[in-house]
Motif scaffolding. Sequence first.
Motif, PDB file in Angstrom:
ATOM      1  N   ARG A  32       0.961  -1.229   0.010  1.00  0.00           N
ATOM      2  CA  ARG A  32       0.047  -0.073   0.040  1.00  0.00           C
ATOM      3  C   ARG A  32       0.833   1.348  -0.061  1.00  0.00           C
ATOM      4  NH1 ARG A  32      -2.538  -3.913   2.567  1.00  0.00           N
ATOM      5  NH2 ARG A  32      -4.623  -4.246   2.774  1.00  0.00           N
ATOM      6  N   HIS A  90      -0.022   3.290   4.693  1.00  0.00           N
ATOM      7  CA  HIS A  90      -0.560   2.059   5.610  1.00  0.00           C
ATOM      8  C   HIS A  90      -0.166   0.609   5.218  1.00  0.00           C
ATOM      9  CE1 HIS A  90      -3.797   4.676   7.573  1.00  0.00           C
ATOM     10  NE2 HIS A  90      -3.627   5.323   6.533  1.00  0.00           N
ATOM     11  N   ARG A 129      -8.314  -4.004   9.891  1.00  0.00           N
ATOM     12  CA  ARG A 129      -6.869  -3.913   9.717  1.00  0.00           C
ATOM     13  C   ARG A 129      -6.325  -2.510  10.392  1.00  0.00           C
ATOM     14  NH1 ARG A 129      -3.158  -1.698   6.062  1.00  0.00           N
ATOM     15  NH2 ARG A 129      -1.361  -3.226   5.777  1.00  0.00           N
ATOM     16  N   ASN A 163      -8.829   6.297  11.252  1.00  0.00           N
ATOM     17  CA  ASN A 163      -7.708   6.463  11.714  1.00  0.00           C
ATOM     18  C   ASN A 163      -7.772   6.564  13.546  1.00  0.00           C
ATOM     19  OD1 ASN A 163      -5.822   6.389   9.747  1.00  0.00           O
ATOM     20  ND2 ASN A 163      -5.978   8.841   9.407  1.00  0.00           N
ATOM     21  N   PHE A 183      -3.176  15.575  -1.192  1.00  0.00           N
ATOM     22  CA  PHE A 183      -2.712  14.221  -0.416  1.00  0.00           C
ATOM     23  C   PHE A 183      -1.284  13.526  -1.032  1.00  0.00           C
ATOM     24  CE2 PHE A 183      -3.075   9.800   0.297  1.00  0.00           C
ATOM     25  CZ  PHE A 183      -3.062   9.530   1.894  1.00  0.00           C
ATOM     26  N   ARG A 231     -11.212  10.960  -1.243  1.00  0.00           N
ATOM     27  CA  ARG A 231     -10.931   9.330  -0.995  1.00  0.00           C
ATOM     28  C   ARG A 231     -11.805   8.712  -1.761  1.00  0.00           C
ATOM     29  NH1 ARG A 231     -11.431   8.577   5.325  1.00  0.00           N
ATOM     30  NH2 ARG A 231     -10.157   7.055   4.843  1.00  0.00           N
ATOM     31  N   TYR A 245      -9.342   4.989  -3.295  1.00  0.00           N
ATOM     32  CA  TYR A 245      -9.009   3.786  -3.014  1.00  0.00           C
ATOM     33  C   TYR A 245      -9.255   2.713  -3.941  1.00  0.00           C
ATOM     34  CZ  TYR A 245      -8.551   5.686   1.801  1.00  0.00           C
ATOM     35  OH  TYR A 245      -8.019   6.352   2.838  1.00  0.00           O
ATOM     36  N   GLN A 276      -6.571   0.131  -5.630  1.00  0.00           N
ATOM     37  CA  GLN A 276      -6.706  -1.608  -5.660  1.00  0.00           C
ATOM     38  C   GLN A 276      -6.491  -2.049  -6.825  1.00  0.00           C
ATOM     39  OE1 GLN A 276      -6.661  -1.678  -2.575  1.00  0.00           O
ATOM     40  NE2 GLN A 276      -8.035  -0.678  -1.335  1.00  0.00           N
TER      41      GLN A 276
END
Length: 709
Positions: free
Chosen positions: A68, A71, A108, A144, A157, A354, A358, A362
């Motif tokens: 990743r 993270h 996770r 978080n 970001f 966001r 994500y 992936q």
Amino acid sequence: MVDEKSKDEQLEMFREDPEREFLTTNQGVRVINTDISLKAGERGPTLLEDFHFREKLTHFDHERIPERVVHARGSGAHGYFQVYEPMTEYTSAKFLQDPNKKTPVFVRFSTVVGFRGSADTVRDVRGFATKFYTEDGNYDLVGNNIPIFFIQDAIKFPDLVHAIKPEQDNQIPQASAAHDTFWDFVACHPENAHMIMWVLSDRALPRSYRMMQGFGVNTFRFVNSEGKGRFVKFHWRPLLGIHSLVWDEAQKIAGKDPDFNRRDLWEAIEMGDFPEYEFGVQILEEEDEFKFDFDILDPTKIWPEEDVPIKWIGKMTLNRNPDNFFAETEQVAFCPANVVPGIDFSNDPLLQGRLFSYLDTQLIRLAGPNFHEIPINRPLAPIANNQREGYHRTKINKGKASYFPNTVGENLPRPASAEEGGYAHYMEKVEGKIIRARSEKFKDFYSQAKLFWNSMSEPEKKHIIEAFHFEVGKVNDKNIRKAVVDMFNNVDGDLAIEIAKGVGVPAPEKKGGSPVTKESPNVSQERSEHTVKNTIKTRRIAIIAANGYNHNDVSQVMQALEAGGAKAHIISKHQGMLKSSSGESIEVDKSYVTTASVLYDAVYIPGGKENVETLKMQGDAIHFVNEAFRHCKPLGATGEGVELLKAANLPDIQFAGKESADKEIPLISDKGVVTAVSAEDRSAFNESFTTAIAKHRHWDREKKEQVPA
Ligand code: HDD
């Protein structure tokens, strides 16, 4: 019907017990030899036709997937979630209606900055991502352990992550913010101020994943079956309370046991100490959207609990370790856009970005669009659509049509109405000009940073200042150091002066600071009502002993600790057996070289004359005591054991025992150092020691800097 076992049962279809009799190739052909490759003659070259050799190496050569981008290092666990009462008034989400329903989850936890093999106890934010396998499909709460974020808009970001990751030319430092590019970024972006206060606080050094809070951070929406929406923020609080390490300890653990948090989570679950977290929501009516002096869409702001209380609505229990790290923890794919009916988004500009990022990541990390078929990612709700091809497709869809509408396949699968469970996006009214701007209140960078500072206990303030000294002190460029000091002068003038003292730059010419005087005690770990200080459950206690130890002391203390749910380890110079003064024996769990005080929550020294005479001659035993003392951990000793504490030269501590010919000090707990000498006092010792452990740390000792550690 989804229940606690549903995900486990689904995974069972994919599990394989490796204890098969014969080794085979991936084609199922039995292998005759896996140690020597096929050669042309004993000393000749390896032959291309050795298909087993080629397959074995090729698979190995391709065994890594990209980690990743953030993270990368994480640990996962399975469990379930249960709501306390129906949340029908607020949301139609089915997993939040029935208190008897147990919805399976996979969680996770992660660090953010370090690579996959980095240490657990670095100063960093921790990820807390939960996948709820609900009957309506997967819901991911990707949070978080800090309730706010560095930046206000997702477009920043990549800049943030590029700045905090190791520097471009030499990939130094690993898993650390303590370097020029990060602090340059901070000083260039005052919107970071609030987050930096949190990251430099004890929150960034959790004692355990089981002892940290979690936050959804962004503003979301609950929508009920009538279509009424309310703004919400999500919270997790651990039932064991919120506890942290101290910085010196965290750094040492990174060497002694880089897997400290991962091991802790794994072992706790293996031993049946299932981590539990309550789930909470702050709920805000739409008409109150503009009631605050901050913008509720700004992810660098909390909603102070005093203004918007948290409603605790359910509990999550983690009760099963994964079977295979790669298959589950590595391949799990979270995405904040994975929502179910009853949960919707807000226009928080960080969240909006966001929602894109994500799924996008992936696609490369898990190599293609079918990663939802990987067992850990599969929903329990059935999947039916016309997306059928692409890399690694495993499902075999029957029928001719893969389009809608159609006549050759009975016009199925068809979209569902909202009543049939179709996801209807919240009908928010939006108007405005296309513009690159944020609302005016986003520009208040310092008020909540000051609110946080005001809310800290004195020890917590000290830790933040020391963290600035470490982090900014590691910055080579003096101009950046100065810019950081000046930036935090906008938060609190005294804080800026204190930072400057440690980092070799002048204090600001004019003392500044935000005028905010308000406090929000729950942002402090020390003062927070979410911190539990009345249990020793799952704490680790080191019992240091040598031959001639007092067996009665040890068994009494062990019994009391175990009754409270703590775990005690016998630690000595060597592994093997120790003999007590009365002839019993006990097995040593760890030797000085295989462990350290930093891996324990408290230390106990039993009596026994020979025992203590030996320990007093062992530098490692003295160091164990000193280090635990300096890290403010509870220390306990009974009988002659007190002599070891005395030999460690702990300053200004009163010990039990004969102070003078006519003065005897009975059982005493001084700054978390609990001692008892007479047999009578020893019986009260256990309770006093347990209370000191439950408190976690005894900060009033921090001033004793003369003690080596
Ligand atoms: Fe993120 C992973 C949490 C902002 C882009 N993020 C990731 C994970 C967590 C968070 C816990 C790890 C999930 C796992 O264990 O697999 N991220 C957050 C929080 C944020 C946040 C709480 C602020 C509210 N993230 C954020 C932004 C972006 C990303 C603004 C991009 C615009 N995050 C990612 C990512 C990751 C990720 C690049 C890396 C691996 C992954 O997603 O699956 O897409």
